[in-house]
Scaffold this motif. Structure first.
Motif, PDB file in Angstrom:
ATOM      1  N   ALA A  42       0.861  -1.184   0.000  1.00  0.00           N
ATOM      2  CA  ALA A  42       0.000   0.000   0.000  1.00  0.00           C
ATOM      3  C   ALA A  42       0.897   1.234   0.000  1.00  0.00           C
ATOM      4  CB  ALA A  42      -0.897   0.004   1.231  1.00  0.00           C
TER       5      ALA A  42
ATOM      6  N   LYS B 293      -1.643   4.462   2.061  1.00  0.00           N
ATOM      7  CA  LYS B 293      -2.858   3.776   2.521  1.00  0.00           C
ATOM      8  C   LYS B 293      -3.774   3.309   1.393  1.00  0.00           C
ATOM      9  CE  LYS B 293      -2.852   6.712   6.624  1.00  0.00           C
ATOM     10  NZ  LYS B 293      -2.280   7.945   6.054  1.00  0.00           N
ATOM     11  N   LYS B 294      -3.242   3.267   0.157  1.00  0.00           N
ATOM     12  CA  LYS B 294      -4.028   2.726  -0.960  1.00  0.00           C
ATOM     13  C   LYS B 294      -3.296   1.504  -1.500  1.00  0.00           C
ATOM     14  CE  LYS B 294      -6.951   6.309  -1.236  1.00  0.00           C
ATOM     15  NZ  LYS B 294      -7.774   6.174  -0.022  1.00  0.00           N
ATOM     16  N   MET B 295      -4.035   0.433  -1.702  1.00  0.00           N
ATOM     17  CA  MET B 295      -3.445  -0.781  -2.249  1.00  0.00           C
ATOM     18  C   MET B 295      -2.997  -0.509  -3.678  1.00  0.00           C
ATOM     19  SD  MET B 295      -4.115  -3.162   0.075  1.00  0.00           S
ATOM     20  CE  MET B 295      -4.461  -4.781  -0.581  1.00  0.00           C
TER      21      MET B 295
ATOM     22  N   ALA C 285       3.494   0.368   3.002  1.00  0.00           N
ATOM     23  CA  ALA C 285       3.133  -0.684   3.961  1.00  0.00           C
ATOM     24  C   ALA C 285       3.063  -2.028   3.257  1.00  0.00           C
ATOM     25  CB  ALA C 285       1.808  -0.363   4.630  1.00  0.00           C
TER      26      ALA C 285
ATOM     27  N   LEU D 273       1.331  -5.586   3.362  1.00  0.00           N
ATOM     28  CA  LEU D 273       0.096  -6.102   3.939  1.00  0.00           C
ATOM     29  C   LEU D 273      -0.167  -7.548   3.519  1.00  0.00           C
ATOM     30  CD1 LEU D 273      -2.157  -3.011   3.043  1.00  0.00           C
ATOM     31  CD2 LEU D 273      -0.687  -3.295   5.035  1.00  0.00           C
TER      32      LEU D 273
END
Lengths: 79, 148
Positions: free
Chosen positions: A52, A55-57, A71, A73
């Protein structure tokens, strides 16, 4: 110009790398980052995880520009 | 006038108590345009794994992303169904078997919207929120929960 990126890790990815955060020199793109991670943490190769950015995949190879929040995930298992 | 909605914290430390759920139901008695509620409660199951028996789940989350995503889902569900109210609570940290880890509560004038919205919310929460469950076993081992 090389710069440091900050990576958050969660779940079994965090367990595999032994930390919930790490820093490295920005490899430039999400695909290059994955290759770098595989080199550093071979245990990740067999693991399913997504990246991500802010905060967006991300679905495909994406440039990592300065200041992005990255990140790692693994598959979600809430509920 | 349409009420402006803002991201809410959905996370609760540890198990969600039956008292909290009862209190939440009672808090809707003043909203007399509601005709039906739908509630989903997720409970920790004592699964038998090859590595041992589950005694608890330890939840972690990418909290900022989860709250953004929960807000997005919330807005989409409000858009799709004529709801009066919607509440989502998810546990963080350790929740023992038999305890509640997810509480989804929808209310509307008529039952169908509440029921369908609740069902869709639960599915989307499980599939789209960056939350992870570590299943703690009675053998001192753990395995990572997999959603089916």
């Amino acid at each position: 110009m090389p710069h440091t990126i900050h990576i958050k890790a969660f779940g079994m990815v965090a367990e595999t790398i032994g930390s919930d955060s790490l820093e490295m020199e920005n490899p430039g793109s999400s695909e290059a980052l994955k290759q770098q991670l595989f080199k550093q943490f071979p245990g990740l190769k067999s693991m399913k995880f997504s990246l991500a950015l802010d905060k967006k995949m991300i679905q495909s190879d994406t440039d990592i520009s300065q200041g992005k929040e990255i990140a790692l995930l693994p598959p979600f298992s809430g509920g | 006038m349409e009420k402006e909605r803002k991201p809410k914290n959905i996370f609760v430390q540890g198990a969600i108590s039956p008292e909290k759920i009862a209190h939440s139901i009672a808090a809707h008695q003043s909203k007399t345009d509601i005709g039906g509620h739908s509630i989903f409660l997720g409970q920790i199951r004592a699964d038998e794994k090859p590595e041992g028996k589950v005694i608890a789940i330890d939840y972690t989350a990418y909290e900022e992303m989860a709250l953004e995503k929960a807000f997005e889902i919330r807005e989409a569900i409000f858009e799709k169904y004529p709801l009066t109210c919607m509440h989502i609570y998810h546990s963080l940290g350790e929740v023992k078997v038999g305890e509640i880890c997810l509480f989804v509560f929808t209310s509307s004038k008529h039952r169908k919207a509440a029921m369908q919205a609740c069902d869709e919310l639960v599915e989307r929460i499980k599939a789209e929120l960056p939350i992870w469950g570590k299943e703690i076993l009675d053998t001192d081992n753990h395995v990572w929960k997999v959603n089916v």
